[in-house]
Design a protein around this motif. Structure first.
Motif, PDB file in Angstrom:
ATOM      1  N   SER A 242       0.830  -1.205   0.000  1.00 54.73           N
ATOM      2  CA  SER A 242       0.000   0.000   0.000  1.00 54.73           C
ATOM      3  C   SER A 242       0.864   1.255   0.000  1.00 54.73           C
ATOM      4  CB  SER A 242      -0.933  -0.005   1.215  1.00 54.73           C
ATOM      5  OG  SER A 242      -1.697   1.176   1.272  1.00 54.73           O
ATOM      6  N   VAL A 243       1.955   1.223   0.764  1.00 52.84           N
ATOM      7  CA  VAL A 243       2.868   2.371   0.817  1.00 52.84           C
ATOM      8  C   VAL A 243       3.499   2.607  -0.550  1.00 52.84           C
ATOM      9  CG1 VAL A 243       4.976   3.281   1.858  1.00 52.84           C
ATOM     10  CG2 VAL A 243       3.337   2.023   3.268  1.00 52.84           C
ATOM     11  N   VAL A 244       3.918   1.528  -1.204  1.00 52.70           N
ATOM     12  CA  VAL A 244       4.545   1.657  -2.519  1.00 52.70           C
ATOM     13  C   VAL A 244       3.540   2.189  -3.545  1.00 52.70           C
ATOM     14  CG1 VAL A 244       5.606   0.386  -4.426  1.00 52.70           C
ATOM     15  CG2 VAL A 244       6.249  -0.145  -2.067  1.00 52.70           C
ATOM     16  N   ARG A 245       2.310   1.687  -3.493  1.00 50.94           N
ATOM     17  CA  ARG A 245       1.288   2.152  -4.440  1.00 50.94           C
ATOM     18  C   ARG A 245       1.008   3.636  -4.259  1.00 50.94           C
ATOM     19  NH1 ARG A 245      -1.382  -2.782  -3.275  1.00 50.94           N
ATOM     20  NH2 ARG A 245      -2.732  -1.674  -1.790  1.00 50.94           N
ATOM     21  N   ASN A 246       0.905   4.093  -3.016  1.00 49.78           N
ATOM     22  CA  ASN A 246       0.630   5.508  -2.766  1.00 49.78           C
ATOM     23  C   ASN A 246       1.772   6.391  -3.260  1.00 49.78           C
ATOM     24  OD1 ASN A 246      -1.856   5.001  -1.590  1.00 49.78           O
ATOM     25  ND2 ASN A 246      -1.002   4.808   0.471  1.00 49.78           N
ATOM     26  N   ALA A 247       3.004   5.926  -3.043  1.00 45.88           N
ATOM     27  CA  ALA A 247       4.154   6.698  -3.506  1.00 45.88           C
ATOM     28  C   ALA A 247       4.202   6.750  -5.032  1.00 45.88           C
ATOM     29  CB  ALA A 247       5.444   6.101  -2.946  1.00 45.88           C
ATOM     30  N   LEU A 248       3.915   5.617  -5.666  1.00 48.30           N
ATOM     31  CA  LEU A 248       3.919   5.566  -7.123  1.00 48.30           C
ATOM     32  C   LEU A 248       2.798   6.420  -7.706  1.00 48.30           C
ATOM     33  CD1 LEU A 248       5.120   4.356  -9.679  1.00 48.30           C
ATOM     34  CD2 LEU A 248       3.609   2.381  -9.392  1.00 48.30           C
ATOM     35  N   ARG A 249       1.640   6.418  -7.060  1.00 49.37           N
ATOM     36  CA  ARG A 249       0.519   7.223  -7.526  1.00 49.37           C
ATOM     37  C   ARG A 249       0.881   8.705  -7.515  1.00 49.37           C
ATOM     38  NH1 ARG A 249      -2.902   5.546  -4.182  1.00 49.37           N
ATOM     39  NH2 ARG A 249      -3.828   3.920  -5.474  1.00 49.37           N
ATOM     40  N   SER A 250       1.589   9.127  -6.477  1.00 49.92           N
ATOM     41  CA  SER A 250       2.002  10.525  -6.383  1.00 49.92           C
ATOM     42  C   SER A 250       2.925  10.904  -7.535  1.00 49.92           C
ATOM     43  CB  SER A 250       2.689  10.772  -5.035  1.00 49.92           C
ATOM     44  OG  SER A 250       3.179  12.087  -4.952  1.00 49.92           O
ATOM     45  N   GLU A 251       3.828   9.998  -7.895  1.00 52.98           N
ATOM     46  CA  GLU A 251       4.750  10.271  -8.994  1.00 52.98           C
ATOM     47  C   GLU A 251       4.008  10.317 -10.337  1.00 52.98           C
ATOM     48  OE1 GLU A 251       8.043  10.951  -8.952  1.00 52.98           O
ATOM     49  OE2 GLU A 251       7.896  11.043  -6.769  1.00 52.98           O
ATOM     50  N   LEU A 252       3.073   9.394 -10.510  1.00 50.62           N
ATOM     51  CA  LEU A 252       2.351   9.321 -11.781  1.00 50.62           C
ATOM     52  C   LEU A 252       1.452  10.539 -11.994  1.00 50.62           C
ATOM     53  CD1 LEU A 252       1.380   5.535 -11.901  1.00 50.62           C
ATOM     54  CD2 LEU A 252       3.178   6.700 -13.181  1.00 50.62           C
ATOM     55  N   LEU A 253       0.930  11.088 -10.901  1.00 50.92           N
ATOM     56  CA  LEU A 253       0.064  12.268 -11.028  1.00 50.92           C
ATOM     57  C   LEU A 253       0.830  13.470 -11.566  1.00 50.92           C
ATOM     58  CD1 LEU A 253      -2.167  12.043  -7.815  1.00 50.92           C
ATOM     59  CD2 LEU A 253      -2.850  11.700 -10.191  1.00 50.92           C
ATOM     60  N   LYS A 254       2.155  13.456 -11.411  1.00 49.06           N
ATOM     61  CA  LYS A 254       2.952  14.557 -11.943  1.00 49.06           C
ATOM     62  C   LYS A 254       2.919  14.598 -13.469  1.00 49.06           C
ATOM     63  CE  LYS A 254       6.213  14.493  -8.045  1.00 49.06           C
ATOM     64  NZ  LYS A 254       7.618  14.278  -7.627  1.00 49.06           N
ATOM     65  N   LEU A 255       2.551  13.467 -14.079  1.00 48.05           N
ATOM     66  CA  LEU A 255       2.499  13.421 -15.537  1.00 48.05           C
ATOM     67  C   LEU A 255       1.417  14.333 -16.091  1.00 48.05           C
ATOM     68  CD1 LEU A 255       2.949   9.609 -16.213  1.00 48.05           C
ATOM     69  CD2 LEU A 255       4.626  11.415 -16.537  1.00 48.05           C
ATOM     70  N   ARG A 256       0.433  14.689 -15.240  1.00 45.79           N
ATOM     71  CA  ARG A 256      -0.631  15.578 -15.704  1.00 45.79           C
ATOM     72  C   ARG A 256      -0.087  16.946 -16.105  1.00 45.79           C
ATOM     73  NH1 ARG A 256      -6.001  14.267 -14.410  1.00 45.79           N
ATOM     74  NH2 ARG A 256      -6.238  12.266 -13.350  1.00 45.79           N
ATOM     75  N   SER A 257       1.014  17.355 -15.492  1.00 42.16           N
ATOM     76  CA  SER A 257       1.604  18.653 -15.821  1.00 42.16           C
ATOM     77  C   SER A 257       2.920  18.484 -16.574  1.00 42.16           C
ATOM     78  CB  SER A 257       1.832  19.465 -14.531  1.00 42.16           C
ATOM     79  OG  SER A 257       2.672  18.755 -13.631  1.00 42.16           O
ATOM     80  N   ALA A 258       3.088  17.320 -17.206  1.00 42.32           N
ATOM     81  CA  ALA A 258       4.346  17.053 -17.909  1.00 42.32           C
ATOM     82  C   ALA A 258       4.430  17.848 -19.206  1.00 42.32           C
ATOM     83  CB  ALA A 258       4.469  15.559 -18.208  1.00 42.32           C
ATOM     84  N   ILE A 259       5.648  18.055 -19.657  1.00 39.29           N
ATOM     85  CA  ILE A 259       5.902  18.664 -20.962  1.00 39.29           C
ATOM     86  C   ILE A 259       6.155  17.528 -21.946  1.00 39.29           C
ATOM     87  CG2 ILE A 259       7.457  20.131 -22.312  1.00 39.29           C
ATOM     88  CD1 ILE A 259       8.055  21.681 -19.771  1.00 39.29           C
ATOM     89  N   VAL A 260       5.393  17.485 -23.022  1.00 41.24           N
ATOM     90  CA  VAL A 260       5.477  16.392 -23.983  1.00 41.24           C
ATOM     91  C   VAL A 260       6.057  16.908 -25.299  1.00 41.24           C
ATOM     92  CG1 VAL A 260       4.177  14.664 -25.273  1.00 41.24           C
ATOM     93  CG2 VAL A 260       3.509  15.237 -22.927  1.00 41.24           C
ATOM     94  N   LEU A 261       7.038  16.184 -25.802  1.00 41.11           N
ATOM     95  CA  LEU A 261       7.634  16.498 -27.093  1.00 41.11           C
ATOM     96  C   LEU A 261       7.215  15.441 -28.100  1.00 41.11           C
ATOM     97  CD1 LEU A 261      11.289  17.392 -26.012  1.00 41.11           C
ATOM     98  CD2 LEU A 261       9.328  18.919 -26.252  1.00 41.11           C
ATOM     99  N   ILE A 262       6.812  15.866 -29.300  1.00 43.35           N
ATOM    100  CA  ILE A 262       6.469  14.950 -30.380  1.00 43.35           C
ATOM    101  C   ILE A 262       7.491  15.141 -31.489  1.00 43.35           C
ATOM    102  CG2 ILE A 262       4.729  14.288 -32.059  1.00 43.35           C
ATOM    103  CD1 ILE A 262       2.610  15.300 -30.167  1.00 43.35           C
ATOM    104  N   ASP A 263       8.251  14.079 -31.745  1.00 45.60           N
ATOM    105  CA  ASP A 263       9.376  14.170 -32.693  1.00 45.60           C
ATOM    106  C   ASP A 263      10.306  15.314 -32.298  1.00 45.60           C
ATOM    107  OD1 ASP A 263       8.506  12.032 -34.148  1.00 45.60           O
ATOM    108  OD2 ASP A 263       7.448  13.220 -35.644  1.00 45.60           O
ATOM    109  N   ASN A 264      10.572  15.416 -30.962  1.00 47.08           N
ATOM    110  CA  ASN A 264      11.468  16.432 -30.395  1.00 47.08           C
ATOM    111  C   ASN A 264      10.975  17.855 -30.632  1.00 47.08           C
ATOM    112  OD1 ASN A 264      13.375  14.555 -29.382  1.00 47.08           O
ATOM    113  ND2 ASN A 264      14.241  14.332 -31.443  1.00 47.08           N
TER     114      ASN A 264
END
Length: 252
Positions: free
Chosen positions: A200-222
């Protein structure tokens, strides 16, 4: 709303059900909803509920024996399996159209429960601003089709008709973006707390990291894409974007 459906996917299912003399089928609409148009890419039948011993039960044969709770649970599970950009966008029914017309309140109730589950699931990236979902009626007598849109923000509002257009090979007009990310983080586990569940601790920590993807910067073909929609879908053979070969790469 304007809805574009993949005619080949619908025809294959309808022809199969007519050939088997199937009286009734209920399931999920899979596709993509945008501000300008909605795209139905496939229909996913809801399986029969399992028996107590785990074996498959009897298929639904009419509205009267439809298990609404089972349909909602099925939609929740399928929502978790969707590829990025696709979603459970509504429900469909293959059966007598006059019976479907009498079950509008039931359909609205199921759609609302599915929508709420999608909004609560933080790992499911669904545009929560779009509170409309679709219901597609496929008549088992005439092969006629009718689509309705439900505004789930207002329980007292009735369904409104949606203009549906059919296009062949619609899926080919969508661009597939593939990417790769690397996550590196540490988790501290306390040896003093016997009640602590490590998983459960690992899942909560991983969930926090994955939520950061919502504000990620995405490059398409650089290249950093603009603010407009990357893909609006298209019309398949009737005119679309064609197959894409772009690859996406995200970084937090």
């Amino acid at each position: 709303r304007i809805v574009v459906g993949d005619s080949e996917a619908i025809e294959v299912l309808q022809n199969k059900l007519f050939a088997e003399r199937c009286p009734f089928q209920f399931g999920l609409l899979i596709g993509r909803m945008t501000q300008s148009k909605d795209y139905i890419l496939g229909l996913h039948p809801t399986p029969a509920p399992e028996q107590d011993d785990g074996s498959p039960g009897e298929q639904f044969s009419s509205w009267s024996d439809l298990d609404e709770g089972w349909v909602v649970d099925h939609a929740k599970e399928i929502s978790k399996l969707m590829f990025g950009g696709l979603m459970v966008m509504g429900l469909y029914c293959f059966g007598p159209s006059d019976q479907s017309e009498k079950k509008v309140a039931s359909v609205q109730s199921m759609l609302r429960k599915v929508y709420k589950a999608q909004c609560k699931d933080k790992g499911n990236i669904v545009d929560s601003d779009d509170k409309e979902r679709l219901f597609l009626q496929l008549c088992s007598k005439s092969k006629a089709s009718k689509c309705k849109s439900f505004d789930l923000s207002d329980s007292g509002k009735s369904a409104s008709p949606a203009e549906i257009k059919w296009s062949s090979d619609l899926i080919s007009s969508f661009v597939k973006l593939s990417g790769r990310i690397q996550i590196d983080f540490s988790v501290s586990l306390s040896s003093e707390s016997s009640s602590c569940d490590p998983s459960s601790v690992v899942r909560n920590a991983l969930r926090s990291e994955l939520l950061k993807l919502r504000s990620a910067i995405v490059l398409i073909d650089n290249t950093l894409p603009g603010t407009g929609p990357l893909v609006e879908g298209g019309g398949g053979k009737a005119g679309g974007a064609g197959k894409g070969k772009s690859a996406g790469k995200g970084r937090p």
